[in-house]
Design a protein around this motif. Structure first.
Motif, short mmCIF file in Angstrom:
data_model
loop_
_atom_site.label_atom_id
_atom_site.label_comp_id
_atom_site.label_asym_id
_atom_site.label_seq_id
_atom_site.Cartn_x
_atom_site.Cartn_y
_atom_site.Cartn_z
N ALA A 190 41.90 0.41 18.42
CA ALA A 190 42.24 0.99 17.12
C ALA A 190 43.67 0.67 16.70
O ALA A 190 44.23 1.34 15.84
CB ALA A 190 42.01 2.51 17.12
N ARG A 191 44.26 -0.36 17.29
CA ARG A 191 45.61 -0.79 16.93
C ARG A 191 45.61 -2.19 16.36
O ARG A 191 46.53 -2.57 15.64
CB ARG A 191 46.54 -0.74 18.15
N ARG A 192 44.59 -2.97 16.69
CA ARG A 192 44.54 -4.36 16.26
C ARG A 192 43.26 -4.62 15.49
O ARG A 192 42.22 -4.01 15.76
CB ARG A 192 44.64 -5.30 17.46
N VAL A 193 43.34 -5.56 14.55
CA VAL A 193 42.22 -5.90 13.69
C VAL A 193 42.03 -7.41 13.70
O VAL A 193 42.99 -8.16 13.49
CB VAL A 193 42.46 -5.42 12.25
N ALA A 194 40.81 -7.84 13.96
CA ALA A 194 40.49 -9.26 13.78
C ALA A 194 40.32 -9.52 12.29
O ALA A 194 39.64 -8.76 11.59
CB ALA A 194 39.22 -9.62 14.54
N VAL A 195 40.95 -10.57 11.78
CA VAL A 195 40.88 -10.88 10.35
C VAL A 195 40.42 -12.32 10.17
O VAL A 195 40.80 -13.22 10.91
CB VAL A 195 42.25 -10.67 9.66
N LEU A 196 39.56 -12.51 9.17
CA LEU A 196 39.11 -13.85 8.78
C LEU A 196 39.99 -14.30 7.63
O LEU A 196 39.95 -13.73 6.53
CB LEU A 196 37.64 -13.81 8.36
N VAL A 197 40.82 -15.30 7.88
CA VAL A 197 41.82 -15.76 6.92
C VAL A 197 41.36 -17.09 6.33
O VAL A 197 41.03 -18.02 7.07
CB VAL A 197 43.20 -15.93 7.59
N ARG A 198 41.34 -17.17 5.02
CA ARG A 198 40.94 -18.40 4.35
C ARG A 198 42.12 -19.02 3.62
O ARG A 198 42.79 -18.36 2.83
CB ARG A 198 39.81 -18.13 3.37
N ASP A 199 42.38 -20.29 3.91
CA ASP A 199 43.36 -21.07 3.15
C ASP A 199 42.60 -21.70 1.99
O ASP A 199 41.87 -22.68 2.15
CB ASP A 199 43.98 -22.15 4.05
N VAL A 200 42.74 -21.10 0.81
CA VAL A 200 41.96 -21.51 -0.35
C VAL A 200 42.26 -22.95 -0.75
O VAL A 200 41.37 -23.71 -1.12
CB VAL A 200 42.22 -20.56 -1.53
N SER A 201 43.52 -23.36 -0.65
CA SER A 201 43.90 -24.70 -1.08
C SER A 201 43.28 -25.78 -0.19
O SER A 201 42.96 -26.87 -0.67
CB SER A 201 45.42 -24.84 -1.08
N LYS A 202 43.08 -25.47 1.10
CA LYS A 202 42.52 -26.45 2.03
C LYS A 202 41.05 -26.21 2.33
O LYS A 202 40.39 -27.06 2.94
CB LYS A 202 43.31 -26.44 3.34
N GLY A 203 40.53 -25.02 1.95
CA GLY A 203 39.14 -24.71 2.23
C GLY A 203 38.86 -24.52 3.71
O GLY A 203 37.75 -24.81 4.17
N VAL A 204 39.84 -24.02 4.46
CA VAL A 204 39.71 -23.87 5.91
C VAL A 204 39.86 -22.40 6.28
O VAL A 204 40.73 -21.69 5.75
CB VAL A 204 40.77 -24.72 6.65
N ASP A 205 39.03 -21.94 7.21
CA ASP A 205 39.08 -20.56 7.70
C ASP A 205 39.68 -20.51 9.09
O ASP A 205 39.51 -21.44 9.90
CB ASP A 205 37.68 -19.95 7.74
N SER A 206 40.38 -19.40 9.37
CA SER A 206 40.96 -19.17 10.68
C SER A 206 40.70 -17.72 11.09
O SER A 206 40.50 -16.84 10.23
CB SER A 206 42.47 -19.44 10.69
N LEU A 207 40.71 -17.48 12.39
CA LEU A 207 40.63 -16.12 12.90
C LEU A 207 42.03 -15.68 13.31
O LEU A 207 42.71 -16.38 14.06
CB LEU A 207 39.68 -16.03 14.09
N GLY A 208 42.47 -14.53 12.79
CA GLY A 208 43.78 -14.00 13.13
C GLY A 208 43.67 -12.64 13.78
O GLY A 208 42.63 -11.96 13.69
N LEU A 209 44.74 -12.22 14.45
CA LEU A 209 44.80 -10.90 15.06
C LEU A 209 45.94 -10.14 14.39
O LEU A 209 47.11 -10.52 14.48
CB LEU A 209 45.04 -10.99 16.56
N TYR A 210 45.58 -9.04 13.71
CA TYR A 210 46.54 -8.25 12.94
C TYR A 210 46.90 -6.98 13.70
O TYR A 210 46.02 -6.27 14.21
CB TYR A 210 45.93 -7.89 11.59
N ASP A 211 48.20 -6.68 13.79
CA ASP A 211 48.70 -5.47 14.42
C ASP A 211 48.98 -4.43 13.33
O ASP A 211 49.84 -4.64 12.48
CB ASP A 211 49.98 -5.77 15.21
#
Length: 725
Positions: A284-305
């Protein structure tokens, strides 16, 4: 009703004195309906209300009557609640409602939300109205409101509209980024803010000093994080009078719900990233986030605190990913999309690729048993991470309303097979658990319960309906606005209802009691991210996403022995007794003093173990928490609250530093409190503990470096570059 005659005469005299004419109901354009316990039980009164179908109605609640007891066509209408201690407030609201054009008020609310977002974003041109026709309409609306002279349409709203008009006149083809932002569920609170916010927000930027020194609690509660931050600055650096007001503002705001913040993107001109998915990890401290770079059309997985307000790292996934979900152990996160399925090891930041492809819409959940469930636009899919095999289950449906992993290790979905025909489905087997065939609503919305086998959906009669296995669908009596688009079910029979043009409220299904507002900082709410961990709730919007602590219902564990039913209380050399709606307090450090807490009589009071705070309740269910001593020896009310549903209070007490209230029906509630709010150091320490997330340079313009250091404030930074797995 004879019982309500005094209130009716006072209201009529007030409205007539304001220039309105009193006429028969048959000739009226607007009718103020007084709703009371006596009225709702009177058939003649109900018959009169049923005949009022062709006029605008302004319902006014004059006692603790529940909305579920009122005639059905009154339940969805915004109600005015009469405070006996200050009836002129409710009378003034009724006057504003009678004079106001609903469409104009709705338009002004939308413009105010857009103006606030524009100011928060540093007056970026991308946040202006991008369509010249709409900018011209907004300009004409403000001109009309100024001529009518009953709504303040100036301040930041006027500046925003004029800037939009001039900008779009020069570039009419520029794409519009912002439109139609959210509106408050309580329309009349928006009228209050329309008047007060222009007095607080200055032409050249947000003057947070004014938020504190103006002393307007309704406005401060619209932005409690910012108001508290500036209060702390004045408490640390202000003069004597500023510190007095800062203590009051800070103490009152530390007891209200706050946003936990969320990932901040788009900080620079070259930052074209969006958050397209979120999933809370078990800590309950960290969140997995799906991040999209709209200009490149590429997705990444990030870890948010959540606490730090920062994305710690990103791993590149590739293009076309639709959704993510974290495993129950928090070690892996799964992402599905048109290029395959990615299984990310959170600790090692490594990606394992599976061949399963989701080329269209896909909602993803992982069960506690490790199954992967996917809700496509028209089919359900179940898969295994062990062998990579995925299979479709159940029959084809028309639309997917809700998909959730459940506490029993499975997953359930709420679907429609055609308009008005709902099905609750066991996702792992495809079996239909419950059905409901009802009238078609304006907008289909619903949710699956996480802890029991049932679901709710919005009915055509503008209330929530419940469906369970083996039972006929039944209305709950909980009214919701007609354009409710987002519904979520929490444990303990709590439901979240909101949408893109209304705030999300958490409501008890048992009695329709409003537990509070969430997602207040997400102007266009698109969806909810439900989580079993610490009752955290994700708010997913068109322009930002944040996290909130969901308000709780009554406690299930009884602590009756620690509650007090009398109006006299004593502890740690502090003695308290009631005097109508006031308390008479005697302390060693200040002697005897009186404080008025309620319009009605007190029914119970209790002093905390150390004698520093008092909790008191009135029969109406109103509760006040008082800090009896503070750094300047001025006692203050630090929290006001009312038992949801309007139940009367019968007893109060303390569990450590937490105030408790017992309702007449036996429910034990934790009232909002402010532990440690007895000294300046305690206020600062509690604020530091509550602040989470990051702050932009714009938000911190007037916050000096020493205050930032004392509060541990972090400045938002650009996202880290994604790395290859």
């Amino acid at each position: 009703m004879a019982e309500d005659a005094v209130t009716a005469r006072s209201l009529r005299d007030f409205l007539v004195a304001a220039g309105l004419s009193s006429v028969d109901e048959a000739a009226a354009d607007v009718v103020v309906v007084l709703i009371s316990e006596a009225a709702v039980d009177d058939q003649e009164w109900r018959d009169r209300i049923e005949r009022l179908r062709g006029v605008r109605l302004v319902p006014m609640r004059i006692d603790g009557v529940r909305s579920s007891r009122a005639p059905e066509h009154l339940r969805p209408v915004n109600w005015v609640s009469l405070d006996p201690a200050s009836p002129v407030t409710a009378f003034g609201t009724a006057l504003a409602a009678a004079l106001s054009d609903p469409e104009q008020v709705r338009g002004l609310r939308n413009l105010r939300a857009e103006a606030e977002a524009w100011i928060r974003g540093g007056r970026n041109a991308d946040r202006l109205i991008g369509d010249h026709g709409r900018a011209a309409e907004a300009r004409e609306l403000l001109a009309t409101l100024r001529e009518d002279n009953y709504i303040d349409a100036g301040g930041p709203v006027g500046e925003f509209v004029e800037a939009s008009y001039q900008y779009t006149r020069k570039a009419r083809t520029r794409r519009r980024r912002r439109r139609g932002l959210g509106t408050a569920l309580a329309a009349f609170m928006a009228l209050v803010v329309a008047v007060t916010v222009p007095r607080i927000l200055q032409v050249r930027g947000t003057n947070f000093n004014a938020t504190v020194t103006f002393g307007e609690p309704a406005t401060a509660r619209e932005m409690p994080e910012w108001s508290s931050l500036q209060s702390a600055r004045l408490l640390l650096r202000g003069n004597a009078s500023q510190r007095v007001l800062a203590r009051q503002t800070l103490a009152s705001l530390l007891s209200v719900p706050w946003s936990l913040g969320g990932p901040v993107v788009g900080l620079g001109e070259d930052d074209h990233t969006t958050i397209d998915g979120m999933s809370l990890l078990p800590d309950a401290r960290r969140v997995a986030v799906l991040v999209r770079d709209v200009s490149k059309g590429v997705d990444s997985l990030g870890l948010y605190d959540i606490r730090a307000g920062a994305v710690l790292w990103q791993v590149r996934l590739g293009p076309g990913y639709a959704d993510i979900s974290a495993a129950a152990d928090g070690r892996t996160v799964v992402a599905v999309g048109k290029k395959g399925t990615a299984v990310v090891d959170v600790r090692a930041r490594k990606v394992r690729r599976l061949g399963h492809v989701e080329s269209g819409y896909a909602a993803l959940r992982m069960t506690t048993a490790g199954d992967v469930v996917v809700g496509r636009e028209h089919r359900l899919v179940v898969g295994s991470l062990d062998d990579g095999h995925f299979r479709t289950v159940g029959a084809r449906y028309d639309s997917l309303l809700s998909l959730e992993a459940t506490a029993d290790g499975g997953a359930r979905a709420l679907v429609t097979v055609s308009p008005g025909r709902y099905r609750l489905v066991d996702v792992l087997t495809g079996k239909v658990l419950a059905s409901a065939d009802v009238d078609r609503p304006l907008i289909a919305a619903g949710a699956v319960a996480p802890d029991q086998v049932y679901a709710v959906f919005t009915g055509a009669d503008r209330q929530l309906w419940e469906m369970r296995p083996g039972r006929a669908p039944a209305p709950t009596g909980v009214a919701v606005p007609e354009r409710t688009t987002t519904v979520g079910l929490l444990s303990g029979h709590r439901v979240v209802a909101g949408g893109q043009d209304q705030r999300a409220h958490v409501i008890r299904l048992a009695d329709g009691g409003d537990l509070g507002v969430v997602c207040r900082d997400v102007p266009r709410l698109n969806g909810l991210v439900l989580s079993p961990y610490r009752d955290l709730l994700g708010c997913f919007g068109a322009y930002n996403s944040t996290w909130w602590q969901a308000p709780a219902g009554p406690r299930t564990v009884s602590t009756a022995g620690s509650l007090h039913t009398g109006t006299r209380a004593a502890k740690a050399s502090v003695a308290v007794r009631a005097d109508g709606g006031r308390v008479v307090v005697e302390t060693p450090w200040q002697g005897m003093f009186r404080m008025r807490l309620f319009a009605g009589d007190l029914v119970a009071s209790a002093v905390s173990e150390d004698g520093s705070q008092l909790v008191a309740a009135a029969k109406s269910g109103d509760v006040a928490v008082v800090s009896l001593r503070m750094s300047d020896n001025i006692p203050r009310v630090v929290a006001r609250w009312r038992i949801p549903g309007g139940d009367p209070a019968v007893a109060v007490g303390w569990s450590g530093t937490t105030p408790l209230v017992r309702a007449w029906d036996g429910g034990l509630w934790q009232a909002p409190g402010c532990p440690g709010c007895t000294t300046d150091a305690g206020l600062i320490a509690l604020l530091r503990e509550r602040l989470s997330g990051c702050w932009t340079d714009r938000q911190l313009t007037q916050v000096d470096d020493d205050t930032r250091r004392v509060l541990g404030i972090g400045v938002c930074r650009p996202l880290p570059a994604p790395v290859e797995d």
